[in-house]
Design an enzyme around this catalytic site. Structure first.
Site, PDB file in Angstrom:
ATOM      1  N   ASN A 281       0.969  -1.207   0.059  1.00  0.00           N
ATOM      2  CA  ASN A 281       0.064  -0.011  -0.028  1.00  0.00           C
ATOM      3  C   ASN A 281       1.012   1.009   0.086  1.00  0.00           C
ATOM      4  O   ASN A 281       1.864   1.387   0.734  1.00  0.00           O
ATOM      5  CB  ASN A 281      -0.627   0.132   1.311  1.00  0.00           C
ATOM      6  CG  ASN A 281      -2.085  -0.820   1.003  1.00  0.00           C
ATOM      7  OD1 ASN A 281      -3.081   0.247   0.577  1.00  0.00           O
ATOM      8  ND2 ASN A 281      -2.383  -1.790   1.325  1.00  0.00           N
ATOM      9  N   GLY A 309       5.048  -7.284   3.345  1.00  0.00           N
ATOM     10  CA  GLY A 309       4.803  -6.579   2.407  1.00  0.00           C
ATOM     11  C   GLY A 309       3.563  -5.936   1.966  1.00  0.00           C
ATOM     12  O   GLY A 309       2.776  -5.997   0.945  1.00  0.00           O
ATOM     13  N   LYS A 310       2.614  -5.517   3.058  1.00  0.00           N
ATOM     14  CA  LYS A 310       1.248  -5.182   2.810  1.00  0.00           C
ATOM     15  C   LYS A 310       1.502  -3.630   2.808  1.00  0.00           C
ATOM     16  O   LYS A 310       0.583  -3.037   2.168  1.00  0.00           O
ATOM     17  CB  LYS A 310       0.487  -5.518   4.251  1.00  0.00           C
ATOM     18  CG  LYS A 310       0.400  -7.075   4.275  1.00  0.00           C
ATOM     19  CD  LYS A 310      -0.368  -7.384   5.710  1.00  0.00           C
ATOM     20  CE  LYS A 310      -0.601  -8.721   5.875  1.00  0.00           C
ATOM     21  NZ  LYS A 310      -1.258  -8.908   7.411  1.00  0.00           N
ATOM     22  N   VAL A 311       2.473  -3.314   3.417  1.00  0.00           N
ATOM     23  CA  VAL A 311       2.433  -1.485   3.224  1.00  0.00           C
ATOM     24  C   VAL A 311       4.238  -1.295   2.435  1.00  0.00           C
ATOM     25  O   VAL A 311       5.009  -1.863   2.940  1.00  0.00           O
ATOM     26  CB  VAL A 311       2.477  -0.839   4.502  1.00  0.00           C
ATOM     27  CG1 VAL A 311       3.154   0.479   4.649  1.00  0.00           C
ATOM     28  CG2 VAL A 311       1.098  -1.002   5.130  1.00  0.00           C
TER      29      VAL A 311
END
Lengths: 389, 389, 389, 389
Positions: A281, A309-311
């Site tokens: 994100n 790896g979400k942000v």
């Protein structure tokens, strides 16, 4: 209506329901509130809320960023009258898709169907309420008949819809919104589900079985031999496809819970499962009363999301968590947003692009699989993998 | 390993993973802990935890009550090593069915597959972790390859299983547990999913799309044209059927979130949707760090649940919430339970009775519908229903 | 006794006081609990509590470190029966001085004077309690006469003591403890105040006017023209002198509040006011339910304290906060400590060294002032000081 | 200024102090905010905040009630720029006396002396800050020289004042405020301490030794052989006298902590110690982020206070707790109040009536003692007192 009456007895049902009706409040872009947030909210969570407002208005809404914005909703916001904020954001094109608990959508139907929820108190005698047929959501009170009538509407809608196979929750909620508009003309101004259908905003539910909508679909299957069912695969892939297609991706997370988790899983689904790294994100705004110190996902920081790896690791300055009850912070946020420069965007109408974007996801994923096939034996390619038994 | 290193740089991946491996702790029924809880936990949340222990051992486990016990799990308990407590309860027949976040089941697979999660710290540099391929769950650290290998296992299992249509999550997890036992013999002693299959305990997931298991099923559909999908209707109806069949019903709720909500919806599904009033839960135990004052469902009290018919209005003395991190409170609770008199029960093996109990639910619901048909026009029968527009 | 009875009426005072008497629990050094903490508390706040235990036993208690250990107490721990843990630590020489809210000391007097506090429930009707003369501290219940008798004892003690001028709270509490031992022989085994006097542990109160002890001293001044008063200057200087004299300094902070703040101000008093940099605390353990995200001092991290010179910047690995109700975490901590190797130390008996150490503080402070006199005009020496008006 | 930079190095002091200066925000009575609170804050803590506003404006401020209003302040509100709200309330006569942590008053002096505190981030490297001489209060940053210069001012003031004996904190702070007005003319518009002196509002500190003001008084005694000291007896009796004189009594509690406790002890001091039952507070408003479930005093409900006689059992409908960070809720509350009908009252100027009201307290207490002398042997009059050893 006194807000606190421990030990009181004999209070009639009528008295319990004597509080003012709750109505969807629509933010109007108050300059005073803009001023308060910029000049008066200088430190602690007030400052975090100010940061959230400015990340949204000064970055996420910049036309050149064309950010795909997901809104996630947990906590009883529609019962509390915050549906008007959500409707306002959708109408203005400021939210592209929504992931919500089923409860928020189910209780939105009460508004759409013109039933009344009342302001009340959390300090009431629940045994008395039970006996009088009054339902309590913290301090929101309404007759249990509202549940029964809403259920009846849902079941009749299910029959009427003719749907009879696996659908995504976006498809279900879109059909529901269209039905509401037909039967309660004009309700798209006072119903989140209807307004979403009108604005082309797809709404997903991460936990489809734990609301009365899901319960009535289950009834439909068990009792009417319907084959209508929610296919969570479609939900996963559609949201994934939206994120893949986003020029930039950002979210506004109200509360936490499974909607937050569902949204954030989009990025790992891309890199971990489909082999299409998207980078995480670009913007992350959360309003919550959970806390990082308890360690759960609801209270997890944007920083923790980086390791997954979400942000995007490069954007931590564009992430913020404001610790506050959404019923206070979200209307303030929306007033600020509506009163800011880029307060209207062309709608993406993603509800109509689901098939197209899914096809693109499939295409890219197949390309990734062709280029990087799964190893015959995984351990060969992961020499540092630890095995401990 | 120092637990806190803000600003540290150059810490190698190896160092990040140097903490002790996390192993499933198995409670042993310590008499000392029993003594501490009875004699030392006299007030505040210590006393609530003591009450929870005694409600479970002195009431829920009484043979004559034959309580059907649901356990709901939210928060990263298997990553924290608490799977051993859950395995112990299942082996002893003290839990009849489980509703869990998908994450707890997915991370349990790491243990089943003999990957290692490490004790670590929440005060680490996530950008550094990201660059080094280390995943963080609050203070639990492990290589990202563990995710990739576990995903690979899941996808291979899905192919292997031959499942190709709608299933309940209980059916999926049962098949997964059987597969684990075949491929990792003996793992039912150190895996929740495998142990559940061995003990016949059905495991449900309230939000099937927000864990890596669900994500890989979505992959399977998109990439392999599989028709395997989770049917949430089956989950709703199966859990509902268990509750209907329970002589008494009780729950142990860890955390809150959608698993709590899913469990509690069972009773309203019976009375509100199916017209079969069951009277609400007889026992209610929750361990959480959420708080009633924020108003959300996770922190909602048993009393609030009474107004919904989720909790029997006559049993409030048999309900309790202990506000504490489950990683501290749940092992203490399990030590107490294992060390108590009725620490073993015949297993209900509900996973094998799903079809039979669902048929019974359908039968009773049809009877109820016949006896109390829905009104042709609902409002006629609900004179006090308020309409406000 | 049912723990929850909203709306109940007619419950007699006798019933409200029918719960088991609360007694001071004495930790015994359970090996089982040691095992649970080391092997079962692997992540999240369980792991933090484990760290706290090991920092205390493996570092703070090492004979070569000779750590001066301050214990601060906020929250109603003596009403909850945790006085036994504190007595145990003092008897073993594991705590050198204490900073407590006055309430904990006042309610300890009930135990010393053989009055009974009862286990109860937080879910009772307070108007009913008020009418029946029952006092409630969350879920601890006792007759209001206990307050009146304890007040009477305090006032008679004040007359008996002959104290008639400014005193430190340590001096006051020491005299009180001696008086208790005289009038209730043996009570040093079941009273914190008496045990502290017996063990030579000085007890300070950061907010001397907000407990019933302080209120009765105020009565003594207003009504008896006494000149006895608490001199907070003495408290500040005595604690400062202890910290200055410590080879290493460490603390165990229960709760937070003004006791935490008072303790932590010791280091800034040295460097900021007296010009004697001591380098900050070497060890820092806190058990609290407050949270860092609210920004207050109670929830502030050891890291934040570094910028103030309250915590040594080199020792962050030797600091930890476990987020948990002290009524659960502190008995576990004490069991671990009592069961560890260095579970007994020679007592420092600081209550008898107050004058000597204060003299040393004055001597060093005068040396510092001589060597670094305050600038005639401060701004001259602080060129980068910002002035904004 | 990016708000989050874990692991960053080499950030210069200048950069850390580059955030906007924090200035005291003055509420202006916004009609928009009034509208939002009445129409948009309908449930959950938003509704509680609305209740708080209306209890204050519609009840506490009614001229015929002539409520004596105490404001208690815990948490770093002046560093966060909320001093302007407090100044506004005092100028308008809406607060009659204040009980504050010392820290709020000490940090107010920075504003009075024209030093600058900066907006910053809680996510900074504290070791780096320490090395660069930057002080952090959560996300408020300023050079450590600000502390040293403020301390110097305090010490010079103490010498200048000529005070040399026991004083109440109200007397001390009044003298400090007068001194500030002399040396920084006009500062009563941007300093709480100065504005309080100008408006005749006495300010008390419950924990006089735990702020830098108290630390410098302790220095004055140790180093200059001063006999100036805070006499907590005077604080207890003065506040008690105000409450006794109040036609009605009400409070606004920000945070909790020892200021809350000190204020609430006023009523028990009257009935329990002085034998003058006053009936408890008539109005009770609290804004806090603590929670009832942890059991501490900061989070204790008005209901719990009833059993102690702190809150009038008949007025529970006039009590409310809004769970929210004060930095968000208090400015909203003040905007509402300033924008309401009774937004200005004649000032009580209690700081000048301390002696007179204390004399009245003494007179009434002597009357009560004469009429109801303490029993020769307490137990005779308390037959139901339990003794358990």
């Amino acid at each position: 209506m006194p807000h606190r009456a421990p030990g009181s007895t004999g209070k009639s049902r009528q008295q319990h329901l004597s509080g003012k009706p709750i109505r969807y409040y629509r933010p109007r872009g108050s300059a005073d509130i803009h001023h308060l947030i910029d000049e008066g909210f200088q430190a602690f969570n007030a400052a975090r809320l100010g940061e959230a407002c400015r990340i949204f208005t000064d970055k996420m809404l910049l036309p050149e960023h064309d950010t795909t914005i997901g809104l996630t909703i947990a906590g009883a916001l529609t019962p509390a009258g915050l549906g008007g904020c959500i409707v306002e954001l959708m109408e203005r094109g400021l939210v592209d898709f929504i992931i919500s608990t089923g409860a928020n959508l189910y209780h939105d139907l009460h508004y759409a169907l013109n039933f009344t929820l009342h302001r009340g108190s959390p300090f009431v005698d629940d045994v008395e309420l039970y006996e009088e047929g009054v339902i309590r959501i913290y301090d929101v009170l309404f007759p249990s008949t509202v549940l029964l009538e809403t259920d009846l509407y849902v079941r009749e809608f299910l029959v009427r819809s003719g749907m009879n196979g696996p659908v995504s929750t976006a498809e279900l909620h879109y059909a529901l919104g269209r039905d509401l508009m037909t039967r309660q003309p004009g309700c798209e101004t006072y119903s989140v589900v209807a307004a979403a259908a009108a604005a082309g905003v797809p709404i997903y539910t991460s936990s489809p079985g734990d609301s009365s909508i899901g319960m009535n679909i289950a009834y439909h299957e068990l009792m009417n031999d319907s084959r209508l069912m929610i296919d969570p695969n479609k939900d996963v892939n559609e949201v994934c496809a939206f994120i893949l297609a986003g020029k930039k991706n950002g979210c506004v997370i109200l509360g936490g819970g499974s909607p937050k988790n569902f949204y954030l899983q989009g990025q790992p689904t891309l890199w971990e499962v489909y082999g299409i790294p998207k980078g995480g994100n670009d913007y992350f705004i959360q309003i919550t009363t959970d806390s990082v110190v308890w360690g759960g996902l609801s209270g997890a920081t944007p920083a923790e999301a980086v390791s997954w790896g979400k942000v995007n690791p490069g954007v931590l300055p564009d992430t913020v968590v404001a610790y506050c009850d959404s019923t206070i912070a979200f209307p303030l946020f929306c007033e600020y947003v509506v009163g800011s420069e880029h307060n209207r965007r062309p709608r993406k109408e993603l509800v109509h692009k689901r098939d197209e974007l899914m096809a693109r996801l499939r295409h890219e994923a197949r390309g990734a699989r062709r280029d990087h096939p799964a190893p015959a034996e995984a351990a060969d390619t992961m020499p540092d993998l630890e095995r401990h038994r």
